[in-house]
Scaffold this active site. Structure first.
Site: not given
Ligand SMILES: *Cc1c(COP(=O)(O)O)cnc(C)c1O
Length: 491
Positions: A129
């Site tokens: 993120k």
């Molecule tokens: C947020 C997240 C996901 C999922 O991503 P999306 O965009 O919600 O599909 C997968 N792995 C980790 C470690 C995350 O923080």
């Protein structure tokens, strides 16, 4: 470049197209839809060839300028250069170069079936993120300074999103962050990561309750439109368009790094929850990036796997939502999925609006073409490259063990879900890139369970839990929350 709502109709509140800057600070469109570009910008073969020479920051600039056409080129160039630097993505592991920002590592290469890991988790909070949120922090600061404005971000987190937002917004002029989290419900690492921030513009609020209590408070405050306007409240949730578009960049980067000619194709497997990450892959493919398959990997919360196997989208109730060892994928509905459905139904916003009204009234919809279904577009899913699979706690443990023994690396639980599913979709001659969405240190409990040794921590994180913590403890009471926000916004 103009943006339209997935639910825009001639009668809707969002019938007029918007610019990139005008949707930057917002969330949902006024009609409840999600913003999408009116048309996908295309990438030519010559561009793709030229982009092979670029740094990550330069590539980000070239891609973003196709979407953010109302930001002057020189400004966008400075913003991307400031965001994608090795100093920010410094948590690269041994054998990876921080200068690559999202370095690739080949895990398997047998009989022409190649499995590659693309590290998206080398940023400040050790999860993917950061890739988008760091850009958002710089874009927000830029846009607010331009309009001499300010913004108070109010959100709830059970883990990765809140910390990524705080590390992106810390010290940014004009921005404050008020982040709710359920008291003593996050891992010690995640709690320490957030609460150790001492920046005066970051407010951590531990709520005596569970995550749903936090989310209810965010909703209650967001529904009070006059409070929201007076205190300039905004969000940074995963439906934010700028977050999605920032993620498009690493699909290009992964493709360019894994190939030597534009004749080649690659596939991606993406550990998925809210469909934000893989939605960016879909957009890259629509722009002309030679992607063969986009494989959605879910955990036990398999809303998306179910759709991509059957054509039925059925959101789960909270009692049906499992708490798993890949918690950032524990979702009951996928908030960015509407963006893909909009394309799947031929960008028909009336139909998209009707389908998602049905999600609210009937808990889902059915595009399988079977008796009583809502349409037959599921038959076209393959044209968009999509495939899927799921993984369980036992699969995660097996995969973490296997990666440790066979590949010599420790992968996190979400990435393990991705590797498990990717191995079911390997094809000869088409490299499969698994997106690594977090570093193992963040989910050490499961690493210990799988291999009996602690995950390595990047330098600087050794003493994280021992750092002084700054937070306030609050009851789940909306009025107290509003009083707290009002006291600290000075508005
Ligand atoms: C947020 C997240 C996901 C999922 O991503 P999306 O965009 O919600 O599909 C997968 N792995 C980790 C470690 C995350 O923080």
């Amino acid at each position: 470049m103009q943006y339209v709502s997935t639910r825009a109709t001639s009668a809707s509140a969002s019938r007029n197209p918007e610019t990139f800057s005008s949707i930057l600070l917002g969330g949902l469109a006024p009609d409840g839809g999600l913003f999408m570009p009116a048309t996908y910008p295309q990438v030519t073969n010559d561009e793709l060839t030229a982009w092979r020479q670029l740094s990550y920051a330069e590539l980000a600039y070239e891609i973003l300028r196709k979407f953010a056409t109302d930001i002057p080129d020189a400004d966008l160039k400075a913003l991307t250069a400031k965001t994608y630097t090795p100093e920010v993505y410094r948590n690269a592991r041994e054998g990876e170069s921080a200068a690559d920002i999202t370095p690739l590592r080949t895990l398997e290469d047998e009989n022409g079936r190649k499995l590659i890991l693309q590290a998206l988790s080398n940023g400040p909070t050790l999860a993917f993120k950061d890739m988008a949120m760091q850009l958002l922090g710089n874009l927000f600061e830029y846009a607010l300074a331009k309009n001499d404005d300010e913004l108070n971000i109010f959100g709830a987190t059970s883990g990765d999103t809140g910390s990524a937002a705080e590390y992106a917004m810390r010290g940014k002029r004009g921005v404050r962050v008020f982040m709710l989290s359920p008291n003593e419900k996050m891992s010690a690492f995640q709690t320490a990561q957030m609460f150790s921030l001492q920046d005066p513009n970051i407010f951590n609020i531990a709520v005596e309750g569970v995550f749903d209590d936090c989310q209810d408070m965010v909703k209650a405050v967001s529904n009070d439109l006059s409070f929201k306007a007076r205190h300039k409240i905004g969000t940074v949730n995963s439906i934010n368009w700028a977050r999605v578009v920032a993620q498009v960049v690493y699909y290009f980067r992964g493709y360019l790094a894994a190939t030597s000619s534009n004749e080649q194709k690659v596939s991606f497997t993406v550990p998925s929850g809210n469909f934000g990450n893989i939605c960016a892959g879909h957009i890259a493919r629509m722009m002309g990036l030679p992607i063969d398959r986009l494989v959605v990997a879910t955990n036990e919360n398999d809303v998306l796997d179910e759709f991509f196997r059957t054509g039925v989208y059925r959101v789960r109730k909270s009692a049906e939502t499992w708490h798993t060892s890949s918690p950032s994928m524990d979702i009951s509905k996928a908030s960015n999925f509407e963006r893909f459905v909009y394309d799947l139904v031929g960008q028909d916003s009336e139909r998209t609006a009707a389908l998602f009204r049905k999600v609210d009234t009937h808990g889902g919809f059915d595009l399988s073409g079977g008796p009583g279904s809502d349409g037959d577009e599921f038959a076209r899913v393959g044209e968009y490259g999509f495939a899927s699979g799921k993984s369980t706690h036992a699969d995660r443990l097996d995969t973490i063990r296997m990666a440790y023994d066979d590949y010599g690396i420790t992968v996190d639980t979400h990435t393990a879900d991705g590797i498990k599913v990717a191995r079911e979709h390997l094809a000869e001659g088409v490299p499969m890139i698994v997106l690594e969405t977090a570093l193992a240190a963040k989910f050490n409990e499961t690493i210990l369970e799988a291999i009996g040794v602690d995950a390595a921590r990047p330098a600087g994180f050794e003493e994280l839990e021992a750092l002084p913590q700054k937070f306030v403890l609050m009851r789940p009471n909306v009025d107290e929350m509003k009083t707290f926000i009002a006291a600290h916004t000075g508005l």
